[in-house]
Design an enzyme around this catalytic site. Structure first.
Site, PDB file in Angstrom:
ATOM      1  N   SER A   1       0.782  -1.234   0.000  1.00 48.24           N
ATOM      2  CA  SER A   1       0.000   0.000   0.000  1.00 48.24           C
ATOM      3  C   SER A   1       0.815   1.286   0.000  1.00 48.24           C
ATOM      4  CB  SER A   1      -0.954   0.006   1.188  1.00 48.24           C
ATOM      5  OG  SER A   1      -2.027  -0.874   0.952  1.00 48.24           O
TER       6      SER A   1
ATOM      7  N   PHE B   1     -12.444 -14.035  -2.538  1.00 43.39           N
ATOM      8  CA  PHE B   1     -11.139 -13.491  -2.909  1.00 43.39           C
ATOM      9  C   PHE B   1     -10.078 -13.966  -1.928  1.00 43.39           C
ATOM     10  CE2 PHE B   1      -7.760 -10.363  -3.172  1.00 43.39           C
ATOM     11  CZ  PHE B   1      -7.648 -10.155  -4.532  1.00 43.39           C
TER      12      PHE B   1
ATOM     13  N   THR C   1      -9.215 -17.584  -2.579  1.00 42.21           N
ATOM     14  CA  THR C   1      -8.545 -17.813  -3.856  1.00 42.21           C
ATOM     15  C   THR C   1      -7.142 -17.242  -3.906  1.00 42.21           C
ATOM     16  OG1 THR C   1     -10.695 -17.766  -4.960  1.00 42.21           O
ATOM     17  CG2 THR C   1      -8.756 -17.486  -6.357  1.00 42.21           C
TER      18      THR C   1
ATOM     19  N   TYR D   1     -10.503   1.736   5.749  1.00 41.35           N
ATOM     20  CA  TYR D   1      -9.518   1.498   4.707  1.00 41.35           C
ATOM     21  C   TYR D   1     -10.085   0.546   3.668  1.00 41.35           C
ATOM     22  CZ  TYR D   1      -4.746   0.940   2.937  1.00 41.35           C
ATOM     23  OH  TYR D   1      -3.615   0.954   2.176  1.00 41.35           O
TER      24      TYR D   1
ATOM     25  N   ASN E   1      -9.109  -0.982  -0.218  1.00 37.68           N
ATOM     26  CA  ASN E   1      -8.246  -1.046  -1.390  1.00 37.68           C
ATOM     27  C   ASN E   1      -8.988  -0.737  -2.682  1.00 37.68           C
ATOM     28  OD1 ASN E   1      -5.498  -2.030  -0.405  1.00 37.68           O
ATOM     29  ND2 ASN E   1      -6.863  -3.478   0.595  1.00 37.68           N
TER      30      ASN E   1
END
Length: 377
Positions: free
Chosen positions: A85, A149, A152, A191, A193
């Site tokens: 990040s 997600f 995976t 937060y 992404n």
């Protein structure tokens, strides 16, 4: 990509003259506490750490532990590593440069630049601004929290099968749109992404070039950041570099896996970049020193919001965090975590005293202890 502990757990405007490279000192006594903190991190389970401090035109670098568990080779002060990040500060810098050029406004809606993209399950790009993307007040769901997600791309069986998959930004946003927003735009802070995946898409829509190309043209080349890159889909790390290690599990116990190679498109504009400690110091010193943004845009970047209890002692601006350390010193920068890598890069507000370091592990490492040692002890 996620903010780790302490941030934690989380053109014409570009200066044409790069900062002078610091001379590396042998290790003055006032860095003894920092070296002790690096050693403590290794003792607590981090395979290896590399760190560089820059003060004025002098510097100090150190490593502890190993860069390759199988061979036992040490880390290097010149190691290049995934910065996660920390990429967000680069993306925000480009968007603020575009604002200074009059090509967009931070108060533009996401819908203006990405029509129809932020829609679904209560998300509405007509009500979210570019500024809210950059300071994480948009309320947009973080795609990296999605259970599918995580299975995976973060847990063992999925990661080992899918580590080389290419993911388009639109696919990552679509994952977020399958969930409800975390809160209404502007009502709180969390937060996400997804905010920076969208920010990268806006850079491309405004300029006609990828955000990576714009970062290379506007930041990397002018500052001479030779160890910094935007890899796109390239799965390997450039040399020199160490191996990166992860548990690929929801706990910090169990086997350790080499996770060095992966397709960083899973992070995209939210966290795909690669750099080294000297380059990160040069970047943040240039940024806080006013070499990358005009005064108004730098002030906007440093206009922070409360992190709503998520990050005690931290206020968040536009891709830039203000952290108050235990001794009252404020440092500005960002940290980042991605598979096998934990990075922190900060500088004092005047840009004179900077520290960047990297753990080649994603399950352990006390960022706060290193920061406190360098800036407080």
């Amino acid at each position: 990509m996620a903010v780790r502990k302490a941030l934690a757990g989380a053109a014409a405007l570009v200066a044409s003259v790069a900062l002078a490279a610091p001379a590396l000192a042998a290790g003055p006594a006032h860095h003894d506490a920092t070296r002790a903190a690096l050693r403590a991190a290794v003792a607590d389970g981090v395979p290896g750490v590399t760190a560089t401090v820059t003060e004025g035109r002098t510097g100090w670098s150190a490593t502890e532990g190993v860069g390759d568990l199988r061979r036992g080779t040490p880390r290097s002060t010149a190691d290049r590593y995934r910065v996660g990040s920390v990429s967000k500060t680069f993306v925000a810098t480009v968007l603020l440069q575009l604002e200074a050029e009059g090509r967009l406004s931070l108060d533009d809606t996401v819908e203006k630049w990405l029509p129809g993209v932020v829609r679904g399950h209560g998300h509405d790009g007509r009500r979210v601004t570019v500024r809210q993307l950059l300071n994480h007040t948009s309320g947009i769901y973080d795609y990296t929290r999605d259970d599918g997600f995580v299975r995976t791309y973060f847990l063992k069986d999925g990661f080992l099968q899918h580590r080389y998959d290419t993911l388009r930004p639109q696919e990552l946003v679509a994952i977020a749109m399958s969930h409800e927003p975390i809160f209404e735009p502007g009502e709180s802070w969390t937060y996400s992404n997804t905010n920076y995946i969208l920010a990268g898409m806006i850079v491309e829509r405004v300029t006609g070039h990828s955000y990576g190309d714009e970062i290379r043209r506007r930041v990397i080349a002018p500052l001479g950041l030779r160890g910094t890159s935007v890899p796109g889909t390239r799965p390997t790390l450039p040399q020199p570099s160490s191996r990166a290690y992860g548990k690929l599990a929801k706990t910090a116990t169990g086997p350790t896996y080499d996770v060095t190679e992966l397709n960083p498109s899973l992070a995209g504009a939210a966290g795909e970049m690669i750099s080294d400690s000297a380059d990160l110091n040069r970047f943040y010193r240039a940024l806080l020193g006013g070499r990358l943004l005009p005064p108004r845009q730098l002030a906007e970047m440093k206009d922070t919001v409360d992190t709503a209890g998520h990050l005690p002692g931290v206020r968040y601006g536009l891709g830039l965090a203000d952290r108050e350390l235990g001794c009252g010193v404020h440092v500005w920068g960002h940290n980042g975590g991605i598979h096998g890598s934990g990075t922190d890069a900060v500088t004092t507000e005047d840009g004179r005293h900077a520290l960047a370091f990297n753990f080649n592990a994603d399950w352990t490492g006390d960022n706060d202890a290193v920061l406190e040692a360098e800036f407080c002890d």
